[in-house]
Structure formats: C-alpha cells, structure tokens
Design a protein around this motif. Structure first.
Motif, mmCIF file in Angstrom:
data_model
loop_
_atom_site.group_PDB
_atom_site.id
_atom_site.type_symbol
_atom_site.label_atom_id
_atom_site.label_comp_id
_atom_site.label_asym_id
_atom_site.label_seq_id
_atom_site.Cartn_x
_atom_site.Cartn_y
_atom_site.Cartn_z
ATOM 1 N N VAL A 159 34.943 -13.984 -12.671
ATOM 2 C CA VAL A 159 34.616 -12.977 -13.494
ATOM 3 C C VAL A 159 35.450 -13.032 -14.756
ATOM 4 C CG1 VAL A 159 34.429 -10.330 -13.654
ATOM 5 C CG2 VAL A 159 33.669 -11.460 -11.604
ATOM 6 N N LEU A 160 36.661 -13.122 -14.642
ATOM 7 C CA LEU A 160 37.344 -13.397 -15.717
ATOM 8 C C LEU A 160 37.379 -14.452 -16.561
ATOM 9 C CD1 LEU A 160 39.484 -11.269 -13.952
ATOM 10 C CD2 LEU A 160 41.308 -12.620 -14.954
ATOM 11 N N LEU A 161 36.635 -15.334 -16.083
ATOM 12 C CA LEU A 161 36.360 -16.590 -16.868
ATOM 13 C C LEU A 161 34.980 -16.157 -17.665
ATOM 14 C CD1 LEU A 161 37.011 -19.899 -17.103
ATOM 15 C CD2 LEU A 161 35.145 -20.139 -15.469
ATOM 16 N N GLY A 162 34.010 -15.481 -17.224
ATOM 17 C CA GLY A 162 32.916 -15.148 -17.938
ATOM 18 C C GLY A 162 33.211 -14.072 -18.862
ATOM 19 N N MET A 163 34.220 -13.306 -18.529
ATOM 20 C CA MET A 163 34.534 -12.246 -19.506
ATOM 21 C C MET A 163 35.212 -12.794 -20.647
ATOM 22 S SD MET A 163 37.661 -9.416 -18.750
ATOM 23 C CE MET A 163 38.934 -10.524 -18.851
ATOM 24 N N VAL A 164 36.220 -13.673 -20.660
ATOM 25 C CA VAL A 164 36.724 -14.227 -21.941
ATOM 26 C C VAL A 164 35.685 -15.094 -22.579
ATOM 27 C CG1 VAL A 164 38.439 -15.941 -22.586
ATOM 28 C CG2 VAL A 164 38.952 -14.283 -20.959
ATOM 29 N N SER A 165 34.867 -15.931 -21.996
ATOM 30 C CA SER A 165 33.705 -16.742 -22.782
ATOM 31 C C SER A 165 32.862 -15.925 -23.277
ATOM 32 C CB SER A 165 33.070 -17.765 -21.669
ATOM 33 O OG SER A 165 32.263 -17.082 -20.826
ATOM 34 N N GLY A 166 32.580 -14.690 -22.758
ATOM 35 C CA GLY A 166 31.606 -13.751 -23.375
ATOM 36 C C GLY A 166 32.366 -12.732 -24.397
ATOM 37 N N ALA A 167 33.535 -12.879 -24.567
ATOM 38 C CA ALA A 167 34.148 -11.746 -25.370
ATOM 39 C C ALA A 167 33.971 -12.227 -26.856
ATOM 40 C CB ALA A 167 35.687 -11.681 -24.878
ATOM 41 N N LYS A 168 32.857 -12.169 -27.406
ATOM 42 C CA LYS A 168 32.657 -12.322 -28.736
ATOM 43 C C LYS A 168 32.637 -11.146 -29.554
ATOM 44 C CE LYS A 168 31.304 -16.253 -27.367
ATOM 45 N NZ LYS A 168 32.281 -17.510 -27.439
ATOM 46 N N GLU A 169 33.225 -9.956 -29.161
ATOM 47 C CA GLU A 169 32.912 -8.527 -29.824
ATOM 48 C C GLU A 169 33.840 -8.584 -31.146
ATOM 49 O OE1 GLU A 169 31.768 -8.213 -25.829
ATOM 50 O OE2 GLU A 169 33.468 -8.963 -26.522
ATOM 51 N N ILE A 170 34.947 -9.468 -31.079
ATOM 52 C CA ILE A 170 36.015 -9.445 -32.223
ATOM 53 C C ILE A 170 35.939 -11.029 -32.659
ATOM 54 C CG2 ILE A 170 38.405 -9.044 -33.209
ATOM 55 C CD1 ILE A 170 38.435 -6.893 -31.159
ATOM 56 N N ASN A 171 35.461 -11.293 -33.755
ATOM 57 C CA ASN A 171 35.757 -12.331 -34.459
ATOM 58 C C ASN A 171 37.050 -13.026 -34.742
ATOM 59 O OD1 ASN A 171 35.745 -14.173 -37.026
ATOM 60 N ND2 ASN A 171 33.496 -14.127 -37.216
#
Length: 350
Positions: A159-171
């Motif tokens: 879950v953490l792995l996906g969370m970081v890879s999908g954390a595109k909210e801030i450029n």
C-alpha cells in the motif's frame, strides 16, 4: 556541517530521507531517477555548496547518496569533484549492479540483503540511537522493497509503495521541498497503522482522507480543488522565480503542472500583474493560457508554429530536452524566445 542528500524517487528513496530527517534537521533533500538526473542534481548540489562557502568558508559538508547506483564514470567524476574540499561523500545502496563501483571506491557501500532505507537506518541508529517506531516503519519498507512476500509487513508495504508511486499531487520539479514535506506527512500518518488489524486494508480505505489532511486548511473541498488551491498559492509565492517575458508581457512558466486550464486561469485571476501562463510538459508540449491581456494563439504560432484560441493555445517545442531541474527548463524556454526575437530583428534589418 550541512548535509546534502540525493535519493531515488520511489518509496525506498524517499523513506531514506525520512529516516535522515529524524536524526538531522540540517539536511537539504534532492531526488533523482537514474541517468542524467543524477548528474544534474549533483551539479546543483555543488553549486549550492559553492554559494554556502561564500558565506562561510569554513563550513563542512556531507553529500549522502541513497537508493541510487552510480556508473563508474559518475563515481570518477564525483571523486574528482570532492578532492581537496571539505566534503565527505557517502553512498548507501543495495543494487547489485553497483558492485564494481563498491570495489573501487571506499565511500560506496553496498548490501543487497537490505533495502536502502534499512541500510540508512541501521547506519545512523548505531551512531545516534535506535527508535522503535521508526524501526517498525523501516521494516515495512524493507519487506516490500526487497519483496519479502511472506513477511507480516508485506501487504502494508504494498500500500505504501502504491501510495508513493501515485503521489503526483505536488510537482517535484516545481516544488521539491513541498513534495518532500507531503510525503513525510503521509509517512507520519502511515506509521499509526502498523499495529492495527488488517492495517493494509484500513490504510487503503483511509488514504484519500489522509491526503486531504495535508492540503486542507479551513474549509473542506474535493481533493482536486484543494490541490489546485495549494498549487496556485505556491506559484503566487514564488512567482518571480517562475516568471518569463515575451515582447514586453510578463508570464509564468511551469513544468508538468497538470490541470493547466484551471490552475493557469486561477493564477492569472489572482495575479493581475501577469499576462500569460505557460506549461511545458515532458512530452515537449507547450500549453498557453491568458486572460484577455495577450493573444496566446499568436504567441504559440510565433514560438513553435502552434496555435489555438486567444486565451488558450498550444504547440510542440521540438528541441526541448526534458530535465528534473527547473532552472534548466526555464533556460531553454528563454532561449527559445530569444532565438525568435533575434530572427525577427534580423529579418526587419534586411
């Protein structure tokens, strides 16, 4: 002593920086993928060190590289760069492809039995003391990064792995430090789930709200609206850094900002001293926005043979070379404007 920390752009890379931030508060964080980004970031680090030395010639520095394996030529260049200077270089990694470099350079440490985050934690905890809660978080990262599928922490790690890879909210190119703070915030809240029953399911269910908790100040809103508001605020605060000029008009240049129509329009509405807004993507596309102060269709046509509408146009910047460093990106766009202006001046003279 100041610490410059260059790490990878995945869970393991950012978690290395999270661990270092626990032990030291005088750190400057940089993130990179492999290849030329490593060199770009290393050059930026050295430029910043030179600026620091102008203010304090006796300052000492540590450059820490984690979760990135270097090539032999990169190692040779970095070794030459630090020779004769008050700079200590340390690389902590776990990729077996760095074995040849490790055998040649004493500052290159490699252990393929642990993820980079665990190597960093083990190294600094021996020097400055262990922390049970942080160690538990490190074990979660380790379980997924080296793929210990039978480990009790593996599913939570996924879950953490996906969370970081999908954390595109801030450029991360435009707002590198804000991106780090955002990920550290998510790591902080994730640690609270480790001892919960079915922690991976609970965290997965709550992730949307946890992301919103970083951006929400007073009034609640959709995550998309909260992010747009945050981005426009940061652009407004740093608008002089991101400003460019075209034929006497003042504009703002962003890179891969996303949601260009909304963010561009909101920025121009809140900053009437700006005439246009441009976003340059990794795909070499330019998105122009205006608010009736300049015809960006003519601007797009002149610069890149593009076009569109008066307040919304686009084009392809064929010669653009993508970069992880905003200053390099901005320099290319300014050179594009200058080259067109020079061509026009020469044509007028003839």
């Amino acid at each position: 002593m100041k610490i410059y920390h260059l790490s990878h752009t995945d869970l393991d890379g950012y978690a290395c920086q999270y661990v270092l931030d626990f032990y030291f508060k005088n750190c400057y964080f940089y993130n990179s993928n492999y290849g030329k980004e490593i060199n770009e970031n290393f050059n930026v680090i050295f430029k910043n060190i030179e600026e620091n030395l102008k203010e304090n010639p006796n300052e000492e520095f540590v450059i820490l590289i984690t979760d990135l394996n270097l090539t032999l030529s990169q190692c040779e260049d970095f070794q030459k760069a630090i020779e004769g200077k008050k700079i200590k270089l340390l690389l902590l990694d776990h990729h077996q492809s760095g074995l040849e470099c490790m055998q040649k350079y004493p500052w290159y440490f490699l252990d393929d039995k642990r993820c980079a985050t665990k190597i960093v934690y083990d190294f600094f905890s021996r020097c400055y003391g262990e922390n049970k809660s942080l160690s538990e978080f490190v074990d979660v990262v380790n379980a997924v990064d080296i793929w210990l599928s039978e480990d009790k922490n593996f599913e939570l790690g996924k879950v953490l792995l996906g969370m970081v890879s999908g954390a595109k909210e801030i450029n991360r190119v435009m707002f590198a430090q804000e991106n780090i703070k955002y990920l550290f915030h998510l790591f902080d809240v994730c640690r609270k789930y480790i001892h919960q029953k079915n922690a991976h399911i609970s965290l997965d269910n709550d992730l949307h709200s946890l992301k919103k908790s970083f951006f929400k100040k007073e009034n609640d809103d959709t995550l998309s609206n909260l992010i747009s508001k945050f981005v426009v605020e940061r652009l407004s605060i740093n608008k002089e850094k991101f400003s460019v000029f075209y034929k006497g008009s003042k504009g703002l240049l962003t890179s891969n900002i996303g949601n260009t129509s909304v963010i561009g329009n909101d920025f121009l509405m809140q900053n009437p001293d700006f005439d246009f807004f441009v976003d340059l993507s990794s795909r070499k596309t330019l998105s122009f926005r205006a608010n009736n102060k300049i015809d960006v269709s003519l601007m797009a046509k002149n610069l890149v043979n593009g076009g569109g509408h008066k307040n919304a146009s686009g084009g392809l910047f064929v010669a653009y070379k993508d970069s992880s460093n905003y200053d390099f990106i901005k320099a290319q766009f300014i050179d594009l404007i200058k080259s067109k202006e020079l061509k026009e001046n020469n044509e007028n003279k003839s």
